[in-house]
Design an enzyme around this catalytic site. Structure first.
Site, PDB file in Angstrom:
ATOM      1  N   CYS A 239     -17.067  25.843  30.897  1.00  0.00           N
ATOM      2  CA  CYS A 239     -17.687  24.743  31.625  1.00  0.00           C
ATOM      3  C   CYS A 239     -18.543  23.874  30.720  1.00  0.00           C
ATOM      4  CB  CYS A 239     -18.531  25.280  32.780  1.00  0.00           C
ATOM      5  SG  CYS A 239     -19.829  26.430  32.274  1.00  0.00           S
TER       6      CYS A 239
ATOM      7  N   HIS B   7     -20.385  26.704  12.647  1.00  0.00           N
ATOM      8  CA  HIS B   7     -20.376  26.346  14.070  1.00  0.00           C
ATOM      9  C   HIS B   7     -19.812  27.487  14.910  1.00  0.00           C
ATOM     10  CE1 HIS B   7     -20.021  23.849  17.660  1.00  0.00           C
ATOM     11  NE2 HIS B   7     -18.775  24.278  17.780  1.00  0.00           N
TER      12      HIS B   7
END
Length: 440
Positions: free
Chosen positions: A50, A115
């Site tokens: 989400c 990352h």
């Protein structure tokens, strides 16, 4: 390093864009196969939650220009590049008239690995340090494995990311005072209701996020719980854990008037609670307020519901304010974790460099094993023929030495004849040979 990351997250794109770029579970296998077939892509993985949609690719050139350094997520100046085009085309963004140019980021090499490690540790999450993303990464990795679109590189970097995340959580306090989107939703509800006892909560969905919300509500003394899900069996299972009541998705409208608190998190591509449903519920409740939190992307509750008086509707983006209140105890731990990640990325890079030597080392060992096997067999035949064991041992030692050194010695002589000084120096270092005495 050839790892390329292209994606959006909660910091670069609002929910209106993120919900258009979700890879639904049923389409993920085909998307993975198609992504892996793009020019230059050798291995592929898709993370879709989400809060983020990201493509992780091991590529010859990433399908993108890799000019310049990336120190963090930055806007892509040209969205027409191949992987960006693929992402936009897959989701028909032109049809929705969406330009993702200013929301998409691209990372490569060390920055991409950094990352990934940060995502695995929860350092890049809406709720700092939340553990759910690690499970979502593992699910994404399993999906890629099932489609056979990973390989040695992604397998290694993902396994390392999981290992790093585990060390960060055990060696820092990044996971202290458990925080999650579900916890943030319940915390937001506590600002509206002084106590949960005497109130009813309707939880829509039965996944991990809703289960967490149910546990937090139960721990805070919720009076009554209704769980709605497309699979009534799963709803019954979750409701039973908290002595709640299970219903199907189609029964939501009928039970909505009973709910003081509504928390939704499904994978439905269309809203499961409509403006009309909520308007009718408010009327039936005689304008008694309803607190609603829509955690899903795409959204489960029609956006127009926020316009209804006596309804307090919050989306996942609205949770940011609640989240900020829970960050203080984790910020120092996050700094410690970031320092650990820098070290882990450096170690990973070193490990990758050693991989370059693996084929050569394997070939050297195979060749040496072949020589050893051949020479040992000759020695055994000599012993069987009654030769003196001391003579056989001498033969074995000298023959092994000569055969193992013959090839390198011949090539070094040829290098000397050609004046290849660098190769001679490299051989001296490789074999730890002392520099020869220089003639006086």
């Amino acid at each position: 390093m050839p790892l390329v990351v292209i994606g959006i997250n909660h910091r670069t794109a609002p929910v209106e864009i993120r919900e258009k770029m979700v890879f639904a579970g049923e389409e993920l296998p085909e998307a993975l196969r198609e992504l892996a077939g793009q020019p230059g892509v050798r291995e592929a993985l898709i993370v879709s939650t989400c809060n983020r949609t990201e493509l992780y690719c091991f590529a010859d050139h990433g399908g993108e220009s890799l000019d310049g350094a990336n120190n963090g997520p930055t806007p892509i100046p040209d969205p027409s590049l191949p992987l960006t085009d693929w992402l936009a085309n897959w989701h028909d963004l032109a049809l929705h008239r969406l330009d993702i140019n200013q929301t998409l980021y691209r990372l490569h090499g060390s920055a991409a690995v950094q990352h990934l490690f940060a995502v695995a540790c929860g350092l890049d999450s809406l709720v700092l340090g939340e553990p759910q993303i690690l499970g979502q990464l593992k699910d994404a990795y399993r999906a890629a494995l099932d489609q056979k679109v990973t390989g040695p590189y992604l397998n290694r970097v993902m396994q390392t990311a999981f290992s790093v995340a585990k060390r960060v959580r055990t060696q820092t306090r990044i996971g202290a005072n458990a925080v999650s989107v579900a916890y943030a939703a319940v915390s937001l509800a506590r600002t509206v209701f002084e106590k949960f006892s005497g109130h009813t909560a309707l939880l829509v969905g039965a996944g991990e996020t809703i289960a967490l919300a149910a546990r937090h509500l139960h721990a805070n003394g919720l009076g009554r719980m209704i769980v709605a899900n497309r699979s009534i069996g799963r709803a019954q299972e979750l409701a039973a854990e908290f002595k709640g009541f299970a219903i199907g998705i189609d029964d939501i409208a009928a039970h909505l008037p009973e709910a003081d608190i509504v928390i939704t998190s499904t994978a439905s591509p269309t809203p499961v609670i409509t403006y009309k449903d909520v308007q009718a519920a408010v009327r039936a409740r005689k304008r008694k307020p309803i607190f609603m939190v829509d955690i899903a992307v795409p959204r489960d509750i029609e956006a127009e519901v926020s316009k209804i008086e006596d309804v307090y509707l919050f989306t996942i983006d609205d949770l940011q304010n609640v989240v900020n209140e829970n960050l203080a105890s984790r910020r120092e731990a996050a700094r410690d974790a970031s320092e650990m990640l820098a070290t882990e990325v450096s170690l990973f890079e070193q490990q990758l460099k050693t991989l370059d030597a693996v084929p050569t080392i394997r070939q050297l060992r195979d060749d040496a094993e072949a020589v050893r096997s051949q020479t040992a067999e000759q020695a055994r035949r000599m012993l069987a023929a009654g030769r003196d064991p001391r003579e056989v041992v001498d033969f074995l030692a000298s023959t092994l030495t000569n055969r193992l050194l013959h090839g390198p010695s011949q090539r070094l002589r040829e290098a000397a004849e050609r004046g290849e000084v660098d190769l001679l120096e490299a051989a001296r270092i490789l074999f730890a040979a002392d520099a020869p005495d220089q003639p006086q």
